[in-house]
Design an enzyme around this catalytic site. Structure first.
Site, mmCIF file in Angstrom:
data_model
loop_
_atom_site.group_PDB
_atom_site.id
_atom_site.type_symbol
_atom_site.label_atom_id
_atom_site.label_comp_id
_atom_site.label_asym_id
_atom_site.label_seq_id
_atom_site.Cartn_x
_atom_site.Cartn_y
_atom_site.Cartn_z
ATOM 1 N NE ARG A 179 60.225 -5.750 34.442
ATOM 2 C CZ ARG A 179 60.072 -6.093 33.177
ATOM 3 N NH1 ARG A 179 61.104 -6.202 32.389
ATOM 4 N NH2 ARG A 179 58.879 -6.296 32.676
ATOM 5 C CG PHE A 203 67.512 -8.625 33.266
ATOM 6 C CD1 PHE A 203 66.247 -8.548 32.718
ATOM 7 C CD2 PHE A 203 67.775 -7.883 34.412
ATOM 8 C CE1 PHE A 203 65.260 -7.753 33.284
ATOM 9 C CE2 PHE A 203 66.792 -7.079 34.986
ATOM 10 C CZ PHE A 203 65.534 -7.025 34.414
ATOM 11 C CB CYS A 232 65.118 -5.053 44.149
ATOM 12 S SG CYS A 232 63.516 -4.758 44.887
ATOM 13 C CD GLU A 258 58.521 -6.657 44.798
ATOM 14 O OE1 GLU A 258 58.475 -6.449 43.575
ATOM 15 O OE2 GLU A 258 59.540 -6.495 45.492
ATOM 16 C CG ASP A 286 53.338 4.886 54.398
ATOM 17 O OD1 ASP A 286 53.772 4.190 53.453
ATOM 18 O OD2 ASP A 286 54.091 5.522 55.179
HETATM 19 C C1 UDX Z 1 60.135 -2.096 50.036
HETATM 20 C C2 UDX Z 1 61.447 -2.841 50.130
HETATM 21 O O1 UDX Z 1 62.499 -1.972 49.777
HETATM 22 C C3 UDX Z 1 61.446 -4.064 49.289
HETATM 23 O O2 UDX Z 1 62.550 -4.856 49.562
HETATM 24 C C4 UDX Z 1 60.287 -4.876 49.581
HETATM 25 O O3 UDX Z 1 60.210 -5.950 48.690
HETATM 26 C C5 UDX Z 1 59.009 -4.082 49.573
HETATM 27 O O4 UDX Z 1 59.119 -2.928 50.351
HETATM 28 P P1 UDX Z 1 59.496 -0.160 48.425
HETATM 29 O O5 UDX Z 1 58.014 -0.222 48.260
HETATM 30 O O6 UDX Z 1 60.296 0.290 47.281
HETATM 31 O O7 UDX Z 1 60.019 -1.609 48.734
HETATM 32 O O8 UDX Z 1 59.880 0.626 49.773
HETATM 33 P P2 UDX Z 1 59.576 2.128 50.168
HETATM 34 O O9 UDX Z 1 59.291 2.927 48.950
HETATM 35 O O10 UDX Z 1 60.631 2.516 51.116
HETATM 36 O O11 UDX Z 1 58.187 2.021 50.948
HETATM 37 C C6 UDX Z 1 57.991 1.528 52.224
HETATM 38 C C7 UDX Z 1 56.837 2.284 52.864
HETATM 39 O O12 UDX Z 1 56.532 1.718 54.130
HETATM 40 C C8 UDX Z 1 57.117 3.777 53.099
HETATM 41 O O13 UDX Z 1 56.108 4.559 52.516
HETATM 42 C C9 UDX Z 1 57.128 3.909 54.626
HETATM 43 O O14 UDX Z 1 56.637 5.161 55.068
HETATM 44 C C10 UDX Z 1 56.214 2.766 55.024
HETATM 45 N N1 UDX Z 1 56.409 2.291 56.409
HETATM 46 C C11 UDX Z 1 57.633 1.957 56.860
HETATM 47 C C12 UDX Z 1 55.297 2.169 57.246
HETATM 48 O O15 UDX Z 1 54.175 2.461 56.862
HETATM 49 N N2 UDX Z 1 55.487 1.698 58.514
HETATM 50 C C13 UDX Z 1 56.709 1.373 58.999
HETATM 51 O O16 UDX Z 1 56.819 0.971 60.161
HETATM 52 C C14 UDX Z 1 57.816 1.511 58.146
HETATM 53 C C1 UDX Z 2 64.024 -5.663 39.928
HETATM 54 C C2 UDX Z 2 63.455 -6.983 39.361
HETATM 55 O O1 UDX Z 2 63.554 -6.963 37.940
HETATM 56 C C3 UDX Z 2 62.036 -7.178 39.815
HETATM 57 O O2 UDX Z 2 61.539 -8.420 39.360
HETATM 58 C C4 UDX Z 2 62.004 -7.117 41.334
HETATM 59 O O3 UDX Z 2 60.714 -7.294 41.838
HETATM 60 C C5 UDX Z 2 62.581 -5.827 41.835
HETATM 61 O O4 UDX Z 2 63.913 -5.675 41.334
HETATM 62 P P1 UDX Z 2 63.893 -3.072 39.353
HETATM 63 O O5 UDX Z 2 65.015 -2.949 40.324
HETATM 64 O O6 UDX Z 2 62.715 -2.173 39.504
HETATM 65 O O7 UDX Z 2 63.321 -4.577 39.377
HETATM 66 O O8 UDX Z 2 64.456 -2.829 37.864
HETATM 67 P P2 UDX Z 2 65.206 -3.717 36.754
HETATM 68 O O9 UDX Z 2 64.572 -3.427 35.458
HETATM 69 O O10 UDX Z 2 65.303 -5.126 37.160
HETATM 70 O O11 UDX Z 2 66.674 -3.067 36.732
HETATM 71 C C6 UDX Z 2 67.558 -3.165 37.835
HETATM 72 C C7 UDX Z 2 68.895 -2.572 37.494
HETATM 73 O O12 UDX Z 2 69.602 -3.382 36.559
HETATM 74 C C8 UDX Z 2 68.841 -1.161 36.841
HETATM 75 O O13 UDX Z 2 69.866 -0.359 37.384
HETATM 76 C C9 UDX Z 2 69.089 -1.436 35.379
HETATM 77 O O14 UDX Z 2 69.635 -0.343 34.707
HETATM 78 C C10 UDX Z 2 70.059 -2.601 35.456
HETATM 79 N N1 UDX Z 2 70.069 -3.452 34.256
HETATM 80 C C11 UDX Z 2 68.961 -4.160 33.904
HETATM 81 C C12 UDX Z 2 71.237 -3.566 33.499
HETATM 82 O O15 UDX Z 2 72.266 -2.933 33.799
HETATM 83 N N2 UDX Z 2 71.229 -4.399 32.405
HETATM 84 C C13 UDX Z 2 70.145 -5.135 32.041
HETATM 85 O O16 UDX Z 2 70.223 -5.871 31.051
HETATM 86 C C14 UDX Z 2 68.966 -4.999 32.810
#
Ligand code: UDX
Ligand code: UDX
Length: 430
Positions: free
Chosen positions: A154, A249, A260, A151, A30
């Site tokens: 959740r 859902f 996401c 991926e 990172d």
């Molecule tokens: C992210 C995206 O939001 C999602 O759409 C995708 O599927 C997977 O990557 P998430 O893991 O939740 O999901 O993102 P985030 O928590 O922001 O982590 C990204 C990481 O990448 C951070 O730790 C950031 O410091 C790092 N990063 C970013 C690098 O190491 N190099 C870079 O150039 C930019």
């Molecule tokens: C989602 C997808 O489920 C996962 O497969 C993908 O890789 C990343 O995005 P995440 O965003 O971590 O995962 O959480 P999820 O449990 O899907 O909930 C997303 C949002 O929908 C939350 O704000 C949750 O409160 C809301 N939700 C979910 C509802 O309002 N109603 C439901 O029945 C289910």
């Protein structure tokens, strides 16, 4: 196998740690020095149940290490996962600049055949762009393959979702890469779907958009239930037993948030538009979700009439339970709208408060739900944490100035709430 994961966010850190736990040699990279320092000490930059234990265990057993240097990661590994963030731009298009930068740096350090895996959610055709970028910077002209491996984890159940996935999707362009990736995931004993890279990229967008559509559908049905006096929970149950529909859902509430659904939906609409197709259905999904956040506000206004100088207690800030993630959390929009009306906000969340302090100033944070209820004119439930389901509601009623609860997650039984003497409003229930 020797694995490198670039980007140690919610996705990358969980993926890397789980792959290490399966016996692979994993190096997580990172560019955020602070994050890497924390991880080296066994401290987590995010909250995810079970993650800290797994990171510490695998670090101790020397299967998992952390660095800020892509060079180190690339040199040590055969498979390189890219899981940096892909934030949305104003128009919904995903910003791929981090993916591009990281790809170019991987290419510069390649000295032998590597598999580069796109794990971040990216628009269709990103695989091709990655390939093109690697060719451009691959000074040592080594062999390589690009794989799309979306991926589906959740937050809150990320480890379980990674270790026991419903399916693994592999978008590949060579038999060699397919063989190695199948071998990597063999221990998970999950169905593996092998496609071309573009179809794999679309699978991710289509899956997330479909789930978001289910939620918006349930919310739209809830609005009709509200108007005609039906119960959306019963409707969802009745629909859910049909295997073609499924119960999951279909929970009506304050709308979906998180890193996401809102982002992937916007990106899919953008991709469709760019290809000449207006994905009207998904635009409606977005619109319903925005309206749903406003609905909670309407219910609060209906109950209190004037919001100026009223104290509103907010229970739950994270976008869902079991995470500290506030990205696109409905609580943010709701609190900001209430503050704009002149209401004073008290709030509590079991995990997300330290992150909330940075994005939600002017909020008084309580140590628990009772402290928030004390003296408030109304209590609103925004996140369905289990501990809110188990509250001593008699005590809450005594602490509130007026016994009003607006429940954005339908966690209490309306009949019981009435019996306890609450003015209780939820979503799509009598
Ligand atoms: C992210 C995206 O939001 C999602 O759409 C995708 O599927 C997977 O990557 P998430 O893991 O939740 O999901 O993102 P985030 O928590 O922001 O982590 C990204 C990481 O990448 C951070 O730790 C950031 O410091 C790092 N990063 C970013 C690098 O190491 N190099 C870079 O150039 C930019
Ligand atoms: C989602 C997808 O489920 C996962 O497969 C993908 O890789 C990343 O995005 P995440 O965003 O971590 O995962 O959480 P999820 O449990 O899907 O909930 C997303 C949002 O929908 C939350 O704000 C949750 O409160 C809301 N939700 C979910 C509802 O309002 N109603 C439901 O029945 C289910």
């Amino acid at each position: 196998m020797r694995i490198c994961v670039i980007g140690t966010g919610y996705v990358g850190l969980v993926t890397g740690t789980c792959l290490a736990d399966l016996g692979n040699q994993v190096i997580c990279v990172d560019n955020n020095q602070e994050k890497i320092n924390m991880l080296k000490k066994g401290k987590m930059p995010i909250y995810e149940p079970g993650l800290a234990e797994l990171v510490v265990k695998n670090t101790k057993e020397k299967r998992l290490e952390f660095t800020t240097k892509i060079k180190e990661g690339v040199e040590q590994s055969q498979i390189i996962f890219i899981s940096v963030n892909t934030p949305p731009k104003e128009d919904g298009e995903a910003d791929l600049s981090f993916v591009e930068t990281v790809t170019a740096e991987i290419a510069v350090h390649m000295r032998e055949y590597k598999i580069i895996v796109e794990k971040s959610t990216v628009p269709v055709e990103t695989g091709e762009k990655i390939m093109q970028t690697i060719k451009l910077y691959n000074t040592h002209k080594t062999g390589f393959d690009v794989v799309s491996n979306p991926e589906f984890l959740r937050e809150g159940s990320a480890i379980k979702d990674t270790m026991h996935p419903d399916r693994i999707v592999l978008g590949v362009s060579s038999k060699r890469a397919e063989k190695i990736m199948r071998e990597l995931y063999r221990p998970l004993k999950a169905p593996i779907i092998v496609t071309d890279i573009k179809s794999s990229e679309i699978i991710k967008h289509a899956s997330n958009s479909f789930l978001a559509m289910k939620i918006s559908f349930a919310n739209a049905v809830a609005n009709i239930c509200d108007r005609v006096g039906a119960d959306v929970e019963k409707v969802a149950e009745g629909m859910g037993y049909d295997k073609r529909i499924g119960r999951e859902f279909l929970n009506a509430g304050v709308g979906f948030g998180g890193s996401c659904f809102p982002k992937d939906l916007a990106a899919f609409i953008y991709i469709a538009k760019k290809s000449g197709y207006d994905f009207e259905l998904l635009r409606a999904v977005q619109k319903i979700n925005e309206q749903q956040k406003k609905l909670l506000l309407q219910k609060i206004e209906e109950s209190l009439w004037v919001l100026k100088n009223k104290t509103i207690g907010v229970l739950g800030l994270a976008f869902k339970p079991e995470t500290d993630d506030l990205r696109f959390a409905p609580a943010i929009d709701i609190i900001k709208s209430l503050q704009a009306e002149g209401a004073k906000i008290k709030a509590y969340d079991p995990i997300a408060m330290s992150k909330a302090r940075k994005v939600l100033p002017g909020v008084k944070y309580g140590q628990n739900a009772y402290e928030v209820a004390k003296g408030s004119d109304l209590l609103v439930i925004v996140t369905d944490w289990n501990e809110f389901k188990e509250l001593d509601l008699g005590r809450i009623k005594k602490l509130l100035k007026t016994p009003i609860i607006v429940d954005g997650r339908n966690i209490y039984d309306p009949a019981k709430m009435k019996k306890l003497g609450f003015i209780y409003k939820s979503i799509g229930r009598k």
